[in-house]
Design a protein around this motif. Structure first.
Motif, PDB file in Angstrom:
ATOM      1  N   LEU A 166     -22.537  28.990  16.040  1.00  0.00           N
ATOM      2  CA  LEU A 166     -23.692  29.320  16.981  1.00  0.00           C
ATOM      3  C   LEU A 166     -23.743  28.568  17.767  1.00  0.00           C
ATOM      4  O   LEU A 166     -23.889  29.118  19.578  1.00  0.00           O
ATOM      5  CB  LEU A 166     -24.984  28.538  16.346  1.00  0.00           C
ATOM      6  CG  LEU A 166     -25.346  29.408  14.935  1.00  0.00           C
ATOM      7  CD1 LEU A 166     -26.058  28.358  14.143  1.00  0.00           C
ATOM      8  CD2 LEU A 166     -26.497  30.690  15.365  1.00  0.00           C
ATOM      9  N   SER A 167     -22.819  27.387  18.466  1.00  0.00           N
ATOM     10  CA  SER A 167     -22.437  26.402  20.220  1.00  0.00           C
ATOM     11  C   SER A 167     -21.702  27.800  20.631  1.00  0.00           C
ATOM     12  O   SER A 167     -22.368  27.126  22.362  1.00  0.00           O
ATOM     13  CB  SER A 167     -21.664  25.616  19.418  1.00  0.00           C
ATOM     14  OG  SER A 167     -20.399  26.313  19.174  1.00  0.00           O
ATOM     15  N   PHE A 180     -23.988  18.937  20.553  1.00  0.00           N
ATOM     16  CA  PHE A 180     -23.865  18.657  19.152  1.00  0.00           C
ATOM     17  C   PHE A 180     -23.874  17.756  18.730  1.00  0.00           C
ATOM     18  O   PHE A 180     -23.168  17.101  19.097  1.00  0.00           O
ATOM     19  CB  PHE A 180     -22.481  19.569  19.533  1.00  0.00           C
ATOM     20  CG  PHE A 180     -21.716  20.045  17.533  1.00  0.00           C
ATOM     21  CD1 PHE A 180     -21.541  18.846  16.657  1.00  0.00           C
ATOM     22  CD2 PHE A 180     -21.810  21.263  17.208  1.00  0.00           C
ATOM     23  CE1 PHE A 180     -21.517  19.258  15.537  1.00  0.00           C
ATOM     24  CE2 PHE A 180     -20.821  21.997  16.072  1.00  0.00           C
ATOM     25  CZ  PHE A 180     -21.424  20.854  15.271  1.00  0.00           C
ATOM     26  N   ILE A 181     -24.187  16.995  18.135  1.00  0.00           N
ATOM     27  CA  ILE A 181     -24.754  15.466  16.851  1.00  0.00           C
ATOM     28  C   ILE A 181     -23.644  15.719  15.950  1.00  0.00           C
ATOM     29  O   ILE A 181     -24.061  16.441  14.756  1.00  0.00           O
ATOM     30  CB  ILE A 181     -25.681  14.942  16.968  1.00  0.00           C
ATOM     31  CG1 ILE A 181     -26.500  14.902  17.847  1.00  0.00           C
ATOM     32  CG2 ILE A 181     -25.742  13.097  16.137  1.00  0.00           C
ATOM     33  CD1 ILE A 181     -27.353  14.618  18.470  1.00  0.00           C
ATOM     34  N   ASP A 182     -22.421  15.361  16.174  1.00  0.00           N
ATOM     35  CA  ASP A 182     -21.129  15.285  15.140  1.00  0.00           C
ATOM     36  C   ASP A 182     -21.482  13.847  14.348  1.00  0.00           C
ATOM     37  O   ASP A 182     -20.830  13.080  14.768  1.00  0.00           O
ATOM     38  CB  ASP A 182     -19.848  15.279  15.796  1.00  0.00           C
ATOM     39  CG  ASP A 182     -18.856  15.164  15.145  1.00  0.00           C
ATOM     40  OD1 ASP A 182     -18.716  15.232  13.782  1.00  0.00           O
ATOM     41  OD2 ASP A 182     -17.822  15.054  15.241  1.00  0.00           O
ATOM     42  N   THR A 183     -21.786  13.951  12.982  1.00  0.00           N
ATOM     43  CA  THR A 183     -22.258  12.673  12.330  1.00  0.00           C
ATOM     44  C   THR A 183     -20.247  12.784  11.576  1.00  0.00           C
ATOM     45  O   THR A 183     -20.126  11.179  10.933  1.00  0.00           O
ATOM     46  CB  THR A 183     -22.456  12.164  11.822  1.00  0.00           C
ATOM     47  OG1 THR A 183     -22.987  13.100  10.586  1.00  0.00           O
ATOM     48  CG2 THR A 183     -24.507  12.474  12.296  1.00  0.00           C
ATOM     49  N   GLU A 184     -19.400  13.786  11.096  1.00  0.00           N
ATOM     50  CA  GLU A 184     -18.847  13.366  10.203  1.00  0.00           C
ATOM     51  C   GLU A 184     -17.364  13.666  11.123  1.00  0.00           C
ATOM     52  O   GLU A 184     -16.018  13.220  10.173  1.00  0.00           O
ATOM     53  CB  GLU A 184     -19.416  14.080   8.941  1.00  0.00           C
ATOM     54  CG  GLU A 184     -19.549  14.491   8.431  1.00  0.00           C
ATOM     55  CD  GLU A 184     -19.977  15.088   7.545  1.00  0.00           C
ATOM     56  OE1 GLU A 184     -19.785  16.135   7.602  1.00  0.00           O
ATOM     57  OE2 GLU A 184     -20.391  15.415   6.243  1.00  0.00           O
ATOM     58  N   TYR A 227     -22.356  19.830  24.643  1.00  0.00           N
ATOM     59  CA  TYR A 227     -22.215  18.892  24.784  1.00  0.00           C
ATOM     60  C   TYR A 227     -21.998  17.855  23.614  1.00  0.00           C
ATOM     61  O   TYR A 227     -23.195  18.485  22.558  1.00  0.00           O
ATOM     62  CB  TYR A 227     -23.631  18.733  25.860  1.00  0.00           C
ATOM     63  CG  TYR A 227     -23.772  19.476  26.732  1.00  0.00           C
ATOM     64  CD1 TYR A 227     -23.060  18.537  28.122  1.00  0.00           C
ATOM     65  CD2 TYR A 227     -23.874  20.061  27.081  1.00  0.00           C
ATOM     66  CE1 TYR A 227     -23.169  18.643  29.338  1.00  0.00           C
ATOM     67  CE2 TYR A 227     -24.314  21.057  28.591  1.00  0.00           C
ATOM     68  CZ  TYR A 227     -23.781  20.225  29.207  1.00  0.00           C
ATOM     69  OH  TYR A 227     -23.489  20.301  30.418  1.00  0.00           O
ATOM     70  N   VAL A 228     -21.605  17.115  23.220  1.00  0.00           N
ATOM     71  CA  VAL A 228     -20.939  16.466  22.223  1.00  0.00           C
ATOM     72  C   VAL A 228     -21.481  14.896  22.284  1.00  0.00           C
ATOM     73  O   VAL A 228     -20.317  14.550  23.362  1.00  0.00           O
ATOM     74  CB  VAL A 228     -19.228  16.771  21.988  1.00  0.00           C
ATOM     75  CG1 VAL A 228     -19.405  16.460  20.147  1.00  0.00           C
ATOM     76  CG2 VAL A 228     -19.030  18.385  21.834  1.00  0.00           C
ATOM     77  N   LEU A 246     -30.044  22.704  19.409  1.00  0.00           N
ATOM     78  CA  LEU A 246     -29.405  21.289  18.784  1.00  0.00           C
ATOM     79  C   LEU A 246     -28.681  21.290  17.666  1.00  0.00           C
ATOM     80  O   LEU A 246     -29.658  21.958  16.641  1.00  0.00           O
ATOM     81  CB  LEU A 246     -30.677  20.238  18.948  1.00  0.00           C
ATOM     82  CG  LEU A 246     -30.117  18.724  18.456  1.00  0.00           C
ATOM     83  CD1 LEU A 246     -29.032  17.947  19.002  1.00  0.00           C
ATOM     84  CD2 LEU A 246     -32.242  18.110  18.255  1.00  0.00           C
ATOM     85  N   ILE A 247     -27.565  20.893  17.983  1.00  0.00           N
ATOM     86  CA  ILE A 247     -26.611  21.228  15.770  1.00  0.00           C
ATOM     87  C   ILE A 247     -26.849  19.640  15.787  1.00  0.00           C
ATOM     88  O   ILE A 247     -26.161  19.098  16.560  1.00  0.00           O
ATOM     89  CB  ILE A 247     -25.467  21.810  15.832  1.00  0.00           C
ATOM     90  CG1 ILE A 247     -25.872  23.528  16.054  1.00  0.00           C
ATOM     91  CG2 ILE A 247     -24.528  21.347  14.735  1.00  0.00           C
ATOM     92  CD1 ILE A 247     -24.771  23.852  16.492  1.00  0.00           C
ATOM     93  N   ILE A 248     -26.762  19.043  14.306  1.00  0.00           N
ATOM     94  CA  ILE A 248     -26.365  18.208  14.021  1.00  0.00           C
ATOM     95  C   ILE A 248     -25.946  18.326  12.187  1.00  0.00           C
ATOM     96  O   ILE A 248     -26.414  18.887  11.458  1.00  0.00           O
ATOM     97  CB  ILE A 248     -27.640  16.626  13.377  1.00  0.00           C
ATOM     98  CG1 ILE A 248     -28.813  17.076  14.724  1.00  0.00           C
ATOM     99  CG2 ILE A 248     -27.771  15.654  12.777  1.00  0.00           C
ATOM    100  CD1 ILE A 248     -29.789  16.255  14.155  1.00  0.00           C
ATOM    101  N   ASP A 249     -24.605  17.606  12.387  1.00  0.00           N
ATOM    102  CA  ASP A 249     -23.869  17.984  11.578  1.00  0.00           C
ATOM    103  C   ASP A 249     -23.184  17.078  10.935  1.00  0.00           C
ATOM    104  O   ASP A 249     -22.253  16.576  11.267  1.00  0.00           O
ATOM    105  CB  ASP A 249     -22.980  19.102  12.181  1.00  0.00           C
ATOM    106  CG  ASP A 249     -21.784  19.476  11.134  1.00  0.00           C
ATOM    107  OD1 ASP A 249     -22.166  19.153   9.617  1.00  0.00           O
ATOM    108  OD2 ASP A 249     -20.771  20.140  11.233  1.00  0.00           O
ATOM    109  N   SER A 250     -23.444  16.365   9.668  1.00  0.00           N
ATOM    110  CA  SER A 250     -24.720  16.598   9.413  1.00  0.00           C
ATOM    111  C   SER A 250     -25.335  16.065   9.077  1.00  0.00           C
ATOM    112  O   SER A 250     -25.443  14.513  10.288  1.00  0.00           O
ATOM    113  CB  SER A 250     -24.034  16.635   7.768  1.00  0.00           C
ATOM    114  OG  SER A 250     -24.176  15.409   7.259  1.00  0.00           O
ATOM    115  N   LEU A 251     -26.764  16.422   9.039  1.00  0.00           N
ATOM    116  CA  LEU A 251     -27.604  15.276   9.115  1.00  0.00           C
ATOM    117  C   LEU A 251     -28.058  14.097   8.030  1.00  0.00           C
ATOM    118  O   LEU A 251     -28.602  12.916   8.293  1.00  0.00           O
ATOM    119  CB  LEU A 251     -29.150  16.129   8.872  1.00  0.00           C
ATOM    120  CG  LEU A 251     -30.792  15.392   9.529  1.00  0.00           C
ATOM    121  CD1 LEU A 251     -30.522  15.420  10.623  1.00  0.00           C
ATOM    122  CD2 LEU A 251     -31.619  16.347   8.288  1.00  0.00           C
TER     123      LEU A 251
END
Ligand code: GTP
Ligand code: MG
Length: 316
Positions: free
Chosen positions: A121-122, A140-144, A171-172, A200-205
């Motif tokens: 999707l990005s 892209f918000i990367d939490t993992e 933008y990460v 806006l992606i959050i992986d994972s919320l």
């Protein structure tokens, strides 16, 4: 052309200090204040409920709001954009692709393809509309720590795109804990506007929320914070005509003997606030099964897609 900013200090009862607080917490759009509840606003701004109620009423008056006619709602809904996932079958399951003005959640076990769909999707959001994109960029918000630019480059190249250009428009931000994750979302307004972001992606919320709040006693504060974050995401989605795509993990429930023992993290809060919920399962080899679990307007259904070296594709 840049949109003229609404001046928060024009609201009767809002001084510079409160205006700053509103900005910090993402209430930059008058509509978002007008539709907030006094309790929510009071809690977020740390002011009395009565004061919060007055501010909301003042904004409503400024917007001459009580009711919006259905044709205006329709006008707003006509602006909804859709981003292709790379698989026609999956797009159809989603009613044409991942929508703006909505939160789309995918959940499933490790390796089920949640992150891969996010990567695809990005790239696809950057395509022109006739190719399934919105001519726009991605946050892209990367939490993992599972963001993989190399994989994105591979997906972009497979579409005949300049992978460097594609990577420049993603933008990460790495979120280190749940507070940080909330902070990044609350700070997202400006970058969304400045960098022409429509996804806006959050992986994972949920992973940080799970890790930061352990034990039963902490469930209520965790859910409250998740609730607030989801409200914020929905507000961003509506006011910026943004697609919000979040991934979620599953819990295994050993008490279930028959049927599928997995269920998504986040409980009722997340269940109620994702507009679309997709459950992903592994099938043989590259194949994955996607099931629509919840949607306000689409029929329940299932489809199969593939994770190929080129990215997300249909089954041949
Ligand atoms: P967790 O984050 O661990 O919960 O899983 P996830 O659902 O995010 O899984 P992800 O989207 O990372 O999917 C991983 C699967 O995608 C792998 O098991 C591979 O089958 C496939 N995959 C990942 N990278 C590639 C690649 O470069 N080429 C191909 N062909 N498949 C890939
Ligand atoms: Mg993942």
């Amino acid at each position: 052309m840049k949109k003229k900013k609404f001046n928060l200090e024009d609201i009767p009862g809002v001084g510079p200090k409160l205006a700053d607080k509103l900005t910090e917490t993402g209430f930059t759009d008058p509509m978002s204040i007008a539709v907030a509840s006094p309790g929510e606003l009071a809690r977020i701004l740390e002011i009395g409920k009565a004061t919060a109620g007055k501010i909301i009423n003042n904004v409503r008056q400024m917007l001459k709001m009580g009711y919006t006619s259905a044709d205006k709602v329709w006008e707003q809904r006509k602006k909804i954009g859709k981003i292709s996932t790379g698989s026609q079958a999956l797009d159809e399951l989603l009613g044409g692709g991942v929508e703006t003005q909505a939160i789309t959640e995918t959940y499933g076990q490790f390796g089920s393809g949640k992150s891969q769909i996010g990567f695809q999707l990005s790239v696809n959001v950057q395509l022109p509309p006739e190719k399934g994109g919105l001519n726009a960029n991605c946050l892209f918000i990367d939490t993992e720590a599972t963001f993989r630019p190399g994989r994105i480059s591979q997906i972009a190249t497979a579409l005949g795109l300049d992978s460097n250009k594609i990577l420049k428009n993603i933008y990460v931000a790495r979120a280190y804990n749940s507070d940080h994750e909330v902070f990044l979302v609350e700070k997202a307004n400006e970058i969304i506007e400045d960098k022409k972001i429509r996804l806006l992606i959050i992986d994972s919320l949920t992973s940080h929320f799970r890790a930061d709040y352990i034990g039963r006693g902490e469930l209520a504060p965790r859910q409250q914070k998740l609730n607030k974050l989801l409200h914020h995401l929905q507000r961003l989605a509506d006011s910026m005509n943004l697609a919000v795509f979040v991934t979620n993990q599953v819990l295994s429930n050993p008490a279930i003997l028959f049927g599928d023992p997995t269920r998504p993290v986040g409980g009722h809060v997340l269940a109620h606030q994702s507009t679309y919920r997709i459950y992903l399962r592994k099938s043989s080899g590259e194949k994955r099964i996607a099931k629509m679990m919840d949607s306000p307007n689409l029929p329940p259904g299932e489809c199969i897609f593939r994770i190929t070296p080129e990215g997300i594709r249909d089954v041949k």
